[in-house]
Design an enzyme around this catalytic site. Sequence first.
Site, PDB file in Angstrom:
ATOM      1  N   HIS A   1      -4.219  -2.429  -4.652  1.00 58.83           N
ATOM      2  CA  HIS A   1      -3.089  -3.317  -4.923  1.00 58.83           C
ATOM      3  C   HIS A   1      -3.235  -3.840  -6.352  1.00 58.83           C
ATOM      4  CE1 HIS A   1      -1.876  -4.391  -0.560  1.00 58.83           C
ATOM      5  NE2 HIS A   1      -2.711  -3.385  -0.510  1.00 58.83           N
TER       6      HIS A   1
ATOM      7  N   SER B   1       0.835  -1.214   0.000  1.00 58.02           N
ATOM      8  CA  SER B   1       0.000   0.000   0.000  1.00 58.02           C
ATOM      9  C   SER B   1       0.864   1.255   0.000  1.00 58.02           C
ATOM     10  CB  SER B   1      -0.877   0.050   1.259  1.00 58.02           C
ATOM     11  OG  SER B   1      -1.722  -1.058   1.313  1.00 58.02           O
TER      12      SER B   1
ATOM     13  N   HIS C   1      -2.172 -11.847   1.099  1.00 57.69           N
ATOM     14  CA  HIS C   1      -2.117 -11.706   2.557  1.00 57.69           C
ATOM     15  C   HIS C   1      -2.651 -12.974   3.236  1.00 57.69           C
ATOM     16  CE1 HIS C   1      -2.114  -7.500   1.167  1.00 57.69           C
ATOM     17  NE2 HIS C   1      -1.411  -7.255   2.262  1.00 57.69           N
TER      18      HIS C   1
ATOM     19  N   GLU D   1      -5.976  -3.549  14.762  1.00 59.06           N
ATOM     20  CA  GLU D   1      -5.835  -3.899  16.164  1.00 59.06           C
ATOM     21  C   GLU D   1      -6.772  -3.069  17.041  1.00 59.06           C
ATOM     22  OE1 GLU D   1      -3.258  -2.829  14.194  1.00 59.06           O
ATOM     23  OE2 GLU D   1      -2.815  -4.923  13.692  1.00 59.06           O
TER      24      GLU D   1
HETATM   25  I1  8IG Z   1      -2.071   0.264   5.667  1.00 55.29           I
HETATM   26  O1  8IG Z   1      -2.939   0.055  11.567  1.00 55.29           O
HETATM   27  C1  8IG Z   1      -2.257  -0.581   7.448  1.00 55.29           C
HETATM   28  N1  8IG Z   1      -2.110  -1.874   7.578  1.00 55.29           N
HETATM   29  N2  8IG Z   1      -2.335  -4.463  11.408  1.00 55.29           N
HETATM   30  N3  8IG Z   1      -2.648  -2.169  11.501  1.00 55.29           N
HETATM   31  C2  8IG Z   1      -2.409  -3.299  10.786  1.00 55.29           C
HETATM   32  N4  8IG Z   1      -2.203  -3.295   9.493  1.00 55.29           N
HETATM   33  C3  8IG Z   1      -2.264  -2.117   8.865  1.00 55.29           C
HETATM   34  C4  8IG Z   1      -2.515  -0.925   9.521  1.00 55.29           C
HETATM   35  C5  8IG Z   1      -2.718  -0.944  10.919  1.00 55.29           C
HETATM   36  N5  8IG Z   1      -2.505   0.046   8.600  1.00 55.29           N
END
Ligand code: 8IG
Length: 274
Positions: A72, A40, A96, A195
């Site tokens: 993506h 990203s 992923h 999270e």
């Molecule tokens: I872009 O704040 C992105 N990917 N785990 N946490 C997690 N993955 C992410 C985050 C984030 N921002």
Amino acid sequence: MNADDTNLSGDPQAAARAAAEHIATATGISRHEVALVLGSGWGAAADLIGPTVAELSSDDVPGFAKPAVAGHPGTIRSIRIGETGRHALVLGARTHLYEGRGVRAVVHGVRTAAAAGAQTLVLTNGCGGLRDEWSAGTPVLIRDHINLTATSPLEGATFVDLTDAYSPRLRALAREVDPSLHEGVYVQFRGPHYETPAEVRFAGRIGGDLVGMSTSLETIAAREAGLEVLGLSLVTNLAAGISATPLSHDEVIEAGRAAGPRISALLADIVARI
Ligand code: 8IG
């Protein structure tokens, strides 16, 4: 070639060799010395590395699938690195863990890069930042990782040393290009949810600076394959509870867009020196 070699249910290394053969034939480039995974925010960087020799749709390459995430692109490109005569394999299609295709699919691109001849792998991502001085749009060198996915891409009794998994040599090279680059420890969660604030505090207490959903498993597979790894994160948002506002995917896309020119130039300058 066995029928099984083109999918990931058989021998994953054979699947990677089949993908690499396909790439060599389709691009006309027999060996790619450097490989990049663009996460990203990093998508525009490829254009500055050099001219595109060939562009493949990733779902035409054995073992790859169309990416699940908006922003993506699902392409695999062969790019000539400046006037060096070397070539970069640019994987715009990352799988992923949260997509549910399994950990073999997550690292298939890395294994394919190794089978295509790469000795150096540049892994990039967009992630959440734990330090409030790292605002959205800040690039950070990955110094080390903490893998909280409870899985590994390695199968059987494969013991791979991860001391200096993120090459000190390549990190020093990156800091020569941009001495202001910060370094941090990347914590991989499975996702796809972001999270909770408590999980972000936990990540910080165990030594993390960045939270994301990729990269660590890819690095482990890369080290197994003997690749030298450079990891670059773009903080696209402050992690939950660090910033006052809730996270949104739109915010992530916008931070990547705004930081694009700086990080693209950074990446191209680094690749030119690898
Ligand atoms: I872009 O704040 C992105 N990917 N785990 N946490 C997690 N993955 C992410 C985050 C984030 N921002």
